[in-house]
Design a protein around this motif. Structure first.
Motif, mmCIF file in Angstrom:
data_model
loop_
_atom_site.group_PDB
_atom_site.id
_atom_site.type_symbol
_atom_site.label_atom_id
_atom_site.label_comp_id
_atom_site.label_asym_id
_atom_site.label_seq_id
_atom_site.Cartn_x
_atom_site.Cartn_y
_atom_site.Cartn_z
ATOM 1 N N GLU A 125 27.139 31.861 33.778
ATOM 2 C CA GLU A 125 26.644 30.645 34.416
ATOM 3 C C GLU A 125 27.669 30.149 35.430
ATOM 4 N N ALA A 126 27.332 30.233 36.704
ATOM 5 C CA ALA A 126 28.298 29.833 37.734
ATOM 6 C C ALA A 126 28.351 28.314 37.841
ATOM 7 N N LYS A 127 29.580 27.803 37.909
ATOM 8 C CA LYS A 127 29.731 26.356 38.073
ATOM 9 C C LYS A 127 29.484 26.026 39.538
ATOM 10 N N GLN A 128 28.619 25.070 39.797
ATOM 11 C CA GLN A 128 28.334 24.712 41.195
ATOM 12 C C GLN A 128 29.594 24.185 41.878
ATOM 13 N N LEU A 129 29.825 24.613 43.096
ATOM 14 C CA LEU A 129 31.013 24.131 43.813
ATOM 15 C C LEU A 129 30.697 24.025 45.304
ATOM 16 N N PRO A 130 29.835 23.053 45.668
ATOM 17 C CA PRO A 130 29.530 22.929 47.095
ATOM 18 C C PRO A 130 30.759 22.460 47.879
ATOM 19 N N LEU A 131 30.830 22.858 49.140
ATOM 20 C CA LEU A 131 32.018 22.582 49.961
ATOM 21 C C LEU A 131 32.424 21.102 49.995
ATOM 22 N N PRO A 132 31.471 20.162 50.259
ATOM 23 C CA PRO A 132 31.897 18.751 50.331
ATOM 24 C C PRO A 132 32.513 18.275 49.015
ATOM 25 N N GLU A 133 31.925 18.726 47.902
ATOM 26 C CA GLU A 133 32.443 18.288 46.603
ATOM 27 C C GLU A 133 33.824 18.892 46.341
ATOM 28 N N PHE A 134 33.954 20.152 46.729
ATOM 29 C CA PHE A 134 35.226 20.840 46.562
ATOM 30 C C PHE A 134 36.316 20.123 47.358
ATOM 31 N N PHE A 135 35.962 19.747 48.588
ATOM 32 C CA PHE A 135 36.903 19.071 49.469
ATOM 33 C C PHE A 135 37.313 17.722 48.861
ATOM 34 N N ALA A 136 36.299 16.993 48.352
ATOM 35 C CA ALA A 136 36.581 15.686 47.750
ATOM 36 C C ALA A 136 37.519 15.855 46.555
ATOM 37 N N GLN A 137 37.258 16.876 45.748
ATOM 38 C CA GLN A 137 38.090 17.127 44.554
ATOM 39 C C GLN A 137 39.513 17.473 44.958
ATOM 40 N N PHE A 138 39.620 18.285 46.004
ATOM 41 C CA PHE A 138 40.930 18.724 46.480
ATOM 42 C C PHE A 138 41.747 17.508 46.930
ATOM 43 N N LEU A 139 41.093 16.642 47.737
ATOM 44 C CA LEU A 139 41.772 15.440 48.236
ATOM 45 C C LEU A 139 42.197 14.545 47.071
ATOM 46 N N HIS A 140 41.290 14.398 46.125
ATOM 47 C CA HIS A 140 41.530 13.536 44.975
ATOM 48 C C HIS A 140 42.731 14.044 44.167
ATOM 49 N N GLY A 141 42.922 15.368 44.179
ATOM 50 C CA GLY A 141 44.011 15.953 43.388
ATOM 51 C C GLY A 141 45.377 15.859 44.063
ATOM 52 N N LEU A 142 45.404 15.415 45.317
ATOM 53 C CA LEU A 142 46.686 15.406 46.030
ATOM 54 C C LEU A 142 47.605 14.287 45.556
ATOM 55 N N PHE A 143 47.035 13.092 45.392
ATOM 56 C CA PHE A 143 47.861 11.935 45.040
ATOM 57 C C PHE A 143 47.602 11.539 43.598
ATOM 58 N N VAL A 144 48.527 11.900 42.762
ATOM 59 C CA VAL A 144 48.353 11.684 41.327
ATOM 60 C C VAL A 144 49.608 10.978 40.826
ATOM 61 N N ASN A 145 49.431 10.149 39.806
ATOM 62 C CA ASN A 145 50.583 9.527 39.147
ATOM 63 C C ASN A 145 51.627 10.620 38.862
ATOM 64 N N PRO A 146 52.847 10.456 39.376
ATOM 65 C CA PRO A 146 53.813 11.552 39.261
ATOM 66 C C PRO A 146 54.094 11.974 37.822
ATOM 67 N N PHE A 147 54.027 11.014 36.892
ATOM 68 C CA PHE A 147 54.307 11.387 35.505
ATOM 69 C C PHE A 147 53.186 12.262 34.941
ATOM 70 N N THR A 148 51.957 11.927 35.326
ATOM 71 C CA THR A 148 50.836 12.770 34.895
ATOM 72 C C THR A 148 50.990 14.162 35.509
ATOM 73 N N ALA A 149 51.270 14.187 36.827
ATOM 74 C CA ALA A 149 51.367 15.472 37.516
ATOM 75 C C ALA A 149 52.479 16.323 36.909
ATOM 76 N N LEU A 150 53.620 15.688 36.641
ATOM 77 C CA LEU A 150 54.743 16.439 36.074
ATOM 78 C C LEU A 150 54.396 16.965 34.691
ATOM 79 N N SER A 151 53.763 16.097 33.881
ATOM 80 C CA SER A 151 53.526 16.538 32.506
ATOM 81 C C SER A 151 52.384 17.549 32.422
ATOM 82 N N GLN A 152 51.466 17.479 33.386
ATOM 83 C CA GLN A 152 50.362 18.452 33.321
ATOM 84 C C GLN A 152 50.668 19.721 34.110
#
Ligand code: ASP
Length: 411
Positions: A125-152
């Motif tokens: 079962e392929a997970k849907q990954l349309p370009l606009p959604e992928f782009f939004a997810q990518f942008l959203h992942g750039l700026f993350v609480n540094p402690f969360t980013a470091l620990s994850q």
């Protein structure tokens, strides 16, 4: 008795790993020796990757922050930044053109049909990954609480935060000199630990390769032989001819010199199939063997490990054309351009972990209306092809840092 150098030990480990893996493959998975051997290889291989991952985040954090702080002090930040991004995009574009040209010429998959793989496709079962959604997810992942980013262990967001921290350290000047000093010492300590971990590399690499080779599915490899050959051939062309040529043209350095300095990282990338796990080794080779200044390597290499993926870009584009052939769809020029563009975005967005390219591949297929489930066909050969594309990914980062250093110093 004097042991051979670490480089030689690593190469021996890799050769031995492939040889034992082939032997295990012949004995078959039911054999007791094979089962125990694979268990032990699994333990050693995982431990080696765990050790690299353990040191990865502190290393990336310190190296980027210190690198940016040093660059800003020399007023070179802007030039390094733009040259790096330009190099990344251009080398990925070349890789995509190589992959697509070979696929259009050799037409892998044209004798086969999607229907032959319907069983595999149905259970996937392929997970849907349309370009606009992928782009939004990518942008959203750039700026993350540094402690969360470091620990994850989220490399890209750690890179971004360390970048901002580096800039603020320079802005603050004297006021923050203690923190800068602390980070500089942190970088030295982490590099020292990487040196220790590397003593385990010959065993870790042998273990990873034993497992990989022993578990290959030979029937599937034979069915997809043309596709596998096109991907391996073009990855080798890009890694052995094109990237070394770019290096030579810009820096005058020979491919042999590069190979000598880079082999630890290239073999580790091959065995781990992960640019992120290889990152500590890549940084060590780039700074210590290829003599790239820490402020340039510390910026270009970690950023490259997450966004500059020549091998993945090439693979995604070639694989999309392969699936189009299976589906009996002739892509026109506009559609081919869309494949090229989305393959680059997909490679930029793919994290540096094993088989990450398979996940972002869905987006490339969907961009021209190909069935995303067709990924199921590629899965059995993916681990094998991932070895080489990760090696080319890591090679691109190291060559990138050498070229950027040269271009920035010229000005
Ligand atoms: N394994 C690759 C890497 O870590 C990403 C991919 O799956 O292509 O660089």
């Amino acid at each position: 008795m004097k042991l051979p150098s670490l480089n030689i030990q690593i190469l021996l480990g890799a050769i031995l790993g492939v040889a034992i893996g082939l032997f295990f493959h012949r004995l078959g998975a039911e054999n007791h020796v094979v089962q125990n051997g694979l268990y032990v290889s699994g333990l050693i291989g995982t431990m080696f990757i765990d050790l690299l991952k353990m040191i990865l985040i502190p290393l990336v954090f310190c190296s980027i922050a210190v690198g940016i702080a040093n660059l800003r002090q020399h007023q070179q930040m802007h030039r390094v930044w733009t040259t790096t991004l330009l190099f990344f995009v251009s080398s990925m574009a070349i890789a995509i053109v190589v992959g697509m040209s070979a696929s259009l010429y050799f037409k892998p998959g044209s004798g086969l049909h999607l229907a032959m793989f319907s069983n595999a496709m149905q259970s996937f079962e392929a997970k849907q990954l349309p370009l606009p959604e992928f782009f939004a997810q990518f942008l959203h992942g750039l700026f993350v609480n540094p402690f969360t980013a470091l620990s994850q262990g989220n490399v890209l967001s750690v890179v971004i935060f360390a970048l901002i921290l580096g800039i603020s350290l320079v802005m603050g000047g004297e006021r923050f000199k203690n923190i800068l000093k602390l980070l500089q010492e942190g970088l030295e300590i982490t590099m020292l630990i990487v040196g220790w971990v590397m003593h385990l590399a010959p065993f870790g690499i042998a273990a990873l390769l034993i497992k990989l080779v022993a578990m290959q599915d030979a029937t599937m490899l034979a069915t997809l032989a043309t596709f596998v050959a096109v991907v391996i051939g073009t990855l080798l062309l890009h890694g052995v001819v094109i990237l070394p040529l770019i290096l030579y043209l810009f820096t005058g350095k020979s491919p042999l010199w590069f190979w000598r300095g880079a082999r630890e990282a290239l073999v580790t990338a091959f065995a781990t199939s992960s640019s992120s796990a290889t990152l500590p080794v890549t940084l060590r080779c780039t700074m210590q063997h290829l003599h790239v200044k820490p402020e340039i390597a510390g910026f270009v290499v970690p950023l490259g490990a997450t966004i500059n993926m020549d091998g993945t870009a090439l693979y995604e584009a070639a694989a999309a054309l392969f699936i189009a052939n299976l589906a009996g769809i002739e892509l026109n020029l506009a559609q081919q351009l869309i494949v090229a563009f989305t393959a680059m975005i997909a490679a930029i967005g793919a994290p540096g972990i094993p088989s990450a390219g398979m996940v972002t591949m869905v987006m490339v297929l969907q961009s021209v209306g190909l069935p995303a489930e067709a990924i199921a066909i590629l899965l059995p050969v993916d681990r094998l092809l991932d070895t080489l594309r990760t090696t080319v990914n890591v090679q691109g980062d190291m060559i990138g840092s050498l070229v950027v250093q040269k271009l920035v110093n010229k000005s």
